[in-house]
Design a protein around this motif. Structure first.
Motif, mmCIF file in Angstrom:
data_model
loop_
_atom_site.group_PDB
_atom_site.id
_atom_site.type_symbol
_atom_site.label_atom_id
_atom_site.label_comp_id
_atom_site.label_asym_id
_atom_site.label_seq_id
_atom_site.Cartn_x
_atom_site.Cartn_y
_atom_site.Cartn_z
ATOM 1 N N ALA A 253 8.737 104.247 88.105
ATOM 2 C CA ALA A 253 9.136 102.882 88.494
ATOM 3 C C ALA A 253 10.643 102.788 88.706
ATOM 4 O O ALA A 253 11.105 102.150 89.660
ATOM 5 C CB ALA A 253 8.679 101.891 87.429
ATOM 6 N N GLN A 254 11.422 103.416 87.820
ATOM 7 C CA GLN A 254 12.873 103.347 87.939
ATOM 8 C C GLN A 254 13.363 104.060 89.189
ATOM 9 O O GLN A 254 14.256 103.576 89.888
ATOM 10 C CB GLN A 254 13.528 103.957 86.698
ATOM 11 N N ILE A 255 12.788 105.213 89.481
ATOM 12 C CA ILE A 255 13.208 105.959 90.679
ATOM 13 C C ILE A 255 12.788 105.211 91.942
ATOM 14 O O ILE A 255 13.541 105.154 92.923
ATOM 15 C CB ILE A 255 12.644 107.389 90.643
ATOM 16 N N ASP A 256 11.592 104.611 91.937
ATOM 17 C CA ASP A 256 11.159 103.810 93.093
ATOM 18 C C ASP A 256 12.135 102.659 93.334
ATOM 19 O O ASP A 256 12.473 102.348 94.486
ATOM 20 C CB ASP A 256 9.749 103.263 92.862
ATOM 21 N N LYS A 257 12.601 102.034 92.260
ATOM 22 C CA LYS A 257 13.550 100.922 92.384
ATOM 23 C C LYS A 257 14.883 101.423 92.948
ATOM 24 O O LYS A 257 15.480 100.788 93.827
ATOM 25 C CB LYS A 257 13.762 100.272 91.020
ATOM 26 N N LEU A 258 15.361 102.559 92.447
ATOM 27 C CA LEU A 258 16.619 103.122 92.959
ATOM 28 C C LEU A 258 16.506 103.454 94.437
ATOM 29 O O LEU A 258 17.440 103.228 95.217
ATOM 30 C CB LEU A 258 16.989 104.375 92.155
ATOM 31 N N ARG A 259 15.359 104.000 94.834
ATOM 32 C CA ARG A 259 15.161 104.333 96.259
ATOM 33 C C ARG A 259 15.149 103.064 97.117
ATOM 34 O O ARG A 259 15.712 103.044 98.209
ATOM 35 C CB ARG A 259 13.833 105.082 96.439
ATOM 36 N N GLU B 275 3.468 109.964 76.653
ATOM 37 C CA GLU B 275 3.724 110.758 77.866
ATOM 38 C C GLU B 275 3.331 109.980 79.119
ATOM 39 O O GLU B 275 4.041 109.982 80.122
ATOM 40 C CB GLU B 275 2.935 112.069 77.774
ATOM 41 N N GLU B 276 2.203 109.308 79.039
ATOM 42 C CA GLU B 276 1.715 108.496 80.159
ATOM 43 C C GLU B 276 2.699 107.371 80.489
ATOM 44 O O GLU B 276 3.058 107.156 81.658
ATOM 45 C CB GLU B 276 0.355 107.928 79.752
ATOM 46 N N MET B 277 3.178 106.663 79.471
ATOM 47 C CA MET B 277 4.110 105.560 79.681
ATOM 48 C C MET B 277 5.475 106.063 80.155
ATOM 49 O O MET B 277 6.136 105.419 80.976
ATOM 50 C CB MET B 277 4.254 104.742 78.396
ATOM 51 N N ALA B 278 5.896 107.229 79.665
ATOM 52 C CA ALA B 278 7.177 107.803 80.091
ATOM 53 C C ALA B 278 7.140 108.108 81.589
ATOM 54 O O ALA B 278 8.102 107.833 82.314
ATOM 55 C CB ALA B 278 7.481 109.057 79.289
ATOM 56 N N ARG B 279 6.026 108.670 82.060
ATOM 57 C CA ARG B 279 5.895 108.952 83.503
ATOM 58 C C ARG B 279 5.970 107.668 84.310
ATOM 59 O O ARG B 279 6.611 107.614 85.364
ATOM 60 C CB ARG B 279 4.571 109.676 83.779
ATOM 61 N N GLU B 280 5.309 106.629 83.830
ATOM 62 C CA GLU B 280 5.310 105.346 84.532
ATOM 63 C C GLU B 280 6.730 104.760 84.599
ATOM 64 O O GLU B 280 7.151 104.236 85.636
ATOM 65 C CB GLU B 280 4.370 104.358 83.835
ATOM 66 N N VAL B 281 7.463 104.847 83.475
ATOM 67 C CA VAL B 281 8.829 104.313 83.427
ATOM 68 C C VAL B 281 9.720 105.030 84.430
ATOM 69 O O VAL B 281 10.437 104.401 85.215
ATOM 70 C CB VAL B 281 9.400 104.446 81.996
ATOM 71 N N VAL B 282 9.677 106.367 84.419
ATOM 72 C CA VAL B 282 10.548 107.152 85.307
ATOM 73 C C VAL B 282 10.182 106.898 86.769
ATOM 74 O O VAL B 282 11.061 106.697 87.614
ATOM 75 C CB VAL B 282 10.451 108.645 84.960
ATOM 76 N N GLN C 84 21.100 113.515 84.809
ATOM 77 C CA GLN C 84 19.740 113.054 85.103
ATOM 78 C C GLN C 84 18.891 113.048 83.844
ATOM 79 O O GLN C 84 18.192 112.063 83.557
ATOM 80 C CB GLN C 84 19.113 113.981 86.148
ATOM 81 N N ASP C 85 18.940 114.148 83.073
ATOM 82 C CA ASP C 85 18.140 114.240 81.856
ATOM 83 C C ASP C 85 18.532 113.160 80.845
ATOM 84 O O ASP C 85 17.676 112.536 80.218
ATOM 85 C CB ASP C 85 18.290 115.625 81.225
ATOM 86 N N PHE C 86 19.856 112.939 80.698
ATOM 87 C CA PHE C 86 20.310 111.914 79.760
ATOM 88 C C PHE C 86 19.830 110.534 80.187
ATOM 89 O O PHE C 86 19.383 109.729 79.367
ATOM 90 C CB PHE C 86 21.850 111.937 79.658
ATOM 91 N N TRP C 87 19.936 110.254 81.466
ATOM 92 C CA TRP C 87 19.523 108.949 81.975
ATOM 93 C C TRP C 87 18.029 108.733 81.763
ATOM 94 O O TRP C 87 17.597 107.667 81.297
ATOM 95 C CB TRP C 87 19.866 108.835 83.454
ATOM 96 N N ILE C 88 17.229 109.760 82.082
ATOM 97 C CA ILE C 88 15.777 109.644 81.929
ATOM 98 C C ILE C 88 15.404 109.426 80.470
ATOM 99 O O ILE C 88 14.600 108.534 80.136
ATOM 100 C CB ILE C 88 15.077 110.902 82.495
ATOM 101 N N GLN C 89 15.968 110.241 79.570
ATOM 102 C CA GLN C 89 15.639 110.100 78.154
ATOM 103 C C GLN C 89 16.075 108.740 77.609
ATOM 104 O O GLN C 89 15.390 108.142 76.779
ATOM 105 C CB GLN C 89 16.297 111.233 77.347
ATOM 106 N N ARG C 90 17.205 108.246 78.095
ATOM 107 C CA ARG C 90 17.681 106.940 77.635
ATOM 108 C C ARG C 90 16.753 105.826 78.093
ATOM 109 O O ARG C 90 16.438 104.907 77.329
ATOM 110 C CB ARG C 90 19.105 106.687 78.157
ATOM 111 N N ARG D 15 14.462 103.418 75.760
ATOM 112 C CA ARG D 15 14.681 101.972 75.843
ATOM 113 C C ARG D 15 13.377 101.228 76.137
ATOM 114 O O ARG D 15 13.146 100.132 75.610
ATOM 115 C CB ARG D 15 15.708 101.669 76.944
ATOM 116 N N GLN D 16 12.518 101.822 76.955
ATOM 117 C CA GLN D 16 11.346 101.086 77.425
ATOM 118 C C GLN D 16 10.035 101.469 76.731
ATOM 119 O O GLN D 16 9.117 100.651 76.678
ATOM 120 C CB GLN D 16 11.190 101.296 78.936
ATOM 121 N N VAL D 17 9.935 102.692 76.236
ATOM 122 C CA VAL D 17 8.693 103.097 75.558
ATOM 123 C C VAL D 17 8.900 102.868 74.063
ATOM 124 O O VAL D 17 9.237 103.767 73.309
ATOM 125 C CB VAL D 17 8.346 104.565 75.864
ATOM 126 N N THR D 18 8.696 101.644 73.645
ATOM 127 C CA THR D 18 8.917 101.266 72.244
ATOM 128 C C THR D 18 7.613 101.386 71.457
ATOM 129 O O THR D 18 6.517 101.487 72.036
ATOM 130 C CB THR D 18 9.418 99.819 72.157
#
Length: 321
Positions: free
Chosen positions: A276-282, A267-274, A127-133, A137-140
């Protein structure tokens, strides 16, 4: 006593060994003086990029193992150079290897409880690896810069003043200072002599640039009500005492630099990315939830509940005579 004797013997033995070696060392030195100068030594071999730094019952510990272990330490130790924590961290890894070897010898890794916990740990690491990756990838840097520019547009301009003050204990003292200033006394000189705020007093009462939200309300209201070069006509009372304030300049506050907001925005953008990704997986997953005892929750019915029957009226009673 025996401990002292052993220590003394050790010292004497070391001295004896050194004394015995002195003639040989002297002979070597004399021989080297008679020999022609030796050729310069060959260049030392380059150190390995991932050297073995210890072995535990033949099992190697490499430098890269310490680098990984350092990331599990508290934040203040993660940011230190590895060399600073190397001795303590190496001892920690040696102890860990010893315990792991003993655990495997006793087949702890065959215990069902161990396997269950190991599976949980593996899930956490994945989980940690996936989140950090995903964050990397998205917070450029380009997206951070764009968010910074959007944030600046949304921030209303704020006014700042540059002011000096003199803080005293009583209203009468403050009034006397205002009278002296109106007669031409130098503000910075009086601040150094009279102000009980020693930090700003040493600077002639200078508080630098500040926004209204930076000061207590009474002080801020009085300071921002003054024009450039304005002086308070009456003492300003706050929880700290009585102030005499002089505003030296006013300006629109410069916007915060990118470096000041970068960590907050990341930090703000990282929270948004995670999120959004979890909402999509759900949304793409088939999920079922059960009760704590494993039974299925009762399906909610769409039928309206039957209205409750009205209570029967009470039986009439005979009037009393």
């Amino acid at each position: 006593m025996s401990h002292r004797l052993r220590s003394l013997r050790s010292v004497l033995l070391s001295c004896a060994v050194a004394a015995a070696a002195l003639p040989a060392l002297a002979s070597q030195a004399a021989a080297q003086q008679q020999k022609p100068p030796a050729k310069p030594p060959a260049a030392a071999p380059q150190p390995l990029k991932d050297p073995v730094v210890a072995t535990v019952n033949g099992q190697p510990i490499r430098l890269s193992d310490l680098e990984v272990a350092q990331q599990s330490l508290p934040q203040q130790y993660r940011n230190m150079p590895l060399q600073a924590v190397f001795p303590a961290l190496l001892d920690r890894l040696i102890d860990s290897k010893l315990v792991v070897q003993e655990s495997k010898k006793n087949k702890v890794n065959d215990d069902p409880a161990f396997k269950k916990r190991m599976a949980f740990v593996e899930d956490q690491v994945l989980q940690d690896f996936w989140i950090q990756r995903e964050i990397a990838r998205q917070v450029t840097q380009e997206k951070l810069q764009k968010r910074y520019e959007e944030r600046l547009k949304a921030m209303p301009p704020e006014e700042e003043v540059r002011a000096r003050h003199i803080l005293v204990a009583t209203e009468d003292e403050a009034k006397a200072l205002i009278a002296e200033l109106k007669k031409g006394a130098a503000f910075d000189k009086l601040a150094k002599e009279k102000s009980t705020d020693k930090a700003s007093g040493a600077e002639g009462g200078d508080l630098g640039w500040f926004k209204k939200s930076d000061m207590v309300k009474e002080f801020a209201d009085a300071a921002f009500a003054l024009k450039k070069d304005g002086l308070t006509e009456t003492p300003v009372k706050t929880q700290f005492g009585y102030h005499v304030i002089k505003v030296e300049d006013r300006r629109q506050a410069p916007p915060p630099a990118f470096e000041e907001l970068a960590d907050q925005l990341r930090e703000e953008m990282a929270r948004e990315v995670v999120t959004a990704q979890i909402d999509k997986l759900r949304a793409d997953a088939k999920l079922e939830k059960f009760n704590i005892d494993g039974t299925k929750p009762e399906a909610a019915t769409d039928k309206p509940a039957a209205p409750a029957k009205p209570a029967a009226p009470p039986a009439p009673t005979k009037p009393s005579k």
